[in-house]
Design a protein around this motif. Structure first.
Motif, PDB file in Angstrom:
ATOM      1  N   ALA A 165       4.331  12.944  -1.795  1.00 14.10           N
ATOM      2  CA  ALA A 165       4.945  11.644  -2.072  1.00 14.10           C
ATOM      3  C   ALA A 165       6.230  11.820  -2.872  1.00 14.10           C
ATOM      4  N   GLY A 166       7.310  11.222  -2.397  1.00 16.93           N
ATOM      5  CA  GLY A 166       8.581  11.321  -3.098  1.00 16.93           C
ATOM      6  C   GLY A 166       8.700  10.296  -4.211  1.00 16.93           C
ATOM      7  N   GLY A 221      -4.878  12.194  -3.801  1.00 16.85           N
ATOM      8  CA  GLY A 221      -3.975  11.759  -2.758  1.00 16.85           C
ATOM      9  C   GLY A 221      -3.392  10.388  -2.986  1.00 16.85           C
ATOM     10  N   MET A 222      -3.727   9.748  -4.097  1.00 12.35           N
ATOM     11  CA  MET A 222      -3.279   8.381  -4.338  1.00 12.35           C
ATOM     12  C   MET A 222      -2.706   8.216  -5.742  1.00 12.35           C
ATOM     13  N   ALA A 261       0.833  -1.203   0.000  1.00 11.36           N
ATOM     14  CA  ALA A 261       0.000   0.000   0.000  1.00 11.36           C
ATOM     15  C   ALA A 261       0.863   1.247   0.000  1.00 11.36           C
ATOM     16  N   GLY A 262       0.350   2.288  -0.614  1.00  9.29           N
ATOM     17  CA  GLY A 262       1.065   3.553  -0.634  1.00  9.29           C
ATOM     18  C   GLY A 262       0.164   4.649  -1.163  1.00  9.29           C
ATOM     19  N   GLY A 263       0.682   5.837  -1.170  1.00  3.58           N
ATOM     20  CA  GLY A 263      -0.092   6.970  -1.663  1.00  3.58           C
ATOM     21  C   GLY A 263       0.508   8.261  -1.158  1.00  3.58           C
ATOM     22  N   GLY A 264      -0.148   9.343  -1.479  1.00  7.86           N
ATOM     23  CA  GLY A 264       0.340  10.644  -1.067  1.00  7.86           C
ATOM     24  C   GLY A 264       0.050  11.680  -2.129  1.00  7.86           C
TER      25      GLY A 264
END
Length: 284
Positions: A107-108, A155-156, A99-102
């Motif tokens: 997010a880098g 955001g994702m 999972a990830g997001g930003g």
């Protein structure tokens, strides 16, 4: 009264019936464990694999065998195991993922790279490794993507893009290998209760809070999704939307694009509000 007519066409054997040979990645927990259990309950033989499993070269039983999907060597070992023990593979389930997001300015690129290395290239490695065998014997490729492949909330961006790549890849696999008797299925669930958030990385704490809450509060379990996945594969569905929320969200995008855009932009505004509150609390 009985009929003297019979149906000349016998029912097709279920995909996950007795004797079916299945490999599942990310099988130690969550959806992978649920798919493994559901397939075994139908009589299938399942090679359950996970990054932290036992040595695949010595694996003989129904435990968890080690397969790091980012390792070409591990995939080669999995192919060798299947050839030695089974002779062929009927179903490859690419479930392992993170999972990830930003938000775009949070997010880098390291987070983007990590998501694509695991969620996209891990799946690509697995399909490429088994393609020669699939071309010989036919079968099914089941790639677990996400509703994020079809519906793209703010955001994702990194997660949306990675899962959209999985969907595009799976469709291509289905087209390219169709003449060899291979069917490819993309699974696109909405949020459901699982431990996926344990793998979450990212600097954007606001999106992490939102995602974690949506997973925790979902009425849908991993077992629910697993049963829908198996049913979808056996029904020949190439796009499997396994839960009501996923089907409703995708239908809104298809049928009423302006309403869909409005919902997405409203969610983006709420995310910015939450971020402001979170930042204030962190600075207090």
């Amino acid at each position: 009264m009985t009929s003297d007519t019979t149906d000349p066409t016998p029912p097709a054997d279920p995909v996950f019936g007795p004797g079916t040979r299945v490999l599942v990645t990310g099988a130690a927990s969550g959806l992978g464990a649920a798919i493994t259990a559901a397939a075994r309950a139908r009589g299938a033989q399942v090679l359950a694999t996970d990054r932290d499993g036992d040595d695949l070269a010595e694996h003989e039983g129904e435990g968890i065998a080690r397969l790091d999907i980012t390792s070409d060597d591990d995939w080669a070992a999995a192919v060798a195991w299947v050839e030695r023990r089974w002779g062929a593979l009927d179903v490859l389930v690419n479930n392992a993922g993170v999972a990830g997001g930003g938000r775009l300015d949070q997010a880098g690129l390291d987070e983007w790279q990590w998501l694509f290395d695991v969620n996209v290239f891990g799946m690509v490695r697995g399909v490429r490794a088994f393609t020669p065998m699939l071309k010989q014997h036919g079968g099914h490729v089941v790639d677990v993507a996400s509703l994020a492949a079809l519906v793209h909330p703010a955001g994702m961006a990194s997660y949306n893009a990675a899962k959209a790549a999985v969907l595009a890849f799976t469709e291509t696999v289905g087209h390219e290998l169709a003449s060899y008797g291979v069917t490819a299925h993309a699974v696109c669930p909405s949020y459901f209760r699982t431990n996926l958030m344990d793998s979450l990385r990212g600097r954007d704490t606001a999106i992490a809070q939102v995602m974690s809450r949506l997973v925790t509060d979902s009425p849908v379990s991993a077992e629910d999704v697993a049963e829908a996945v198996l049913a979808g594969v056996e029904a020949g569905e190439e796009l499997i939307l396994p839960d009501p929320a996923a089907r409703a969200a995708y239908r809104m995008k298809v049928d009423d694009r302006s309403a869909y855009d409005g919902v997405m932009r409203h969610q983006a505004a709420r995310l910015e509000q939450l971020s402001t509150v979170t930042t204030s609390e962190e600075q207090a």
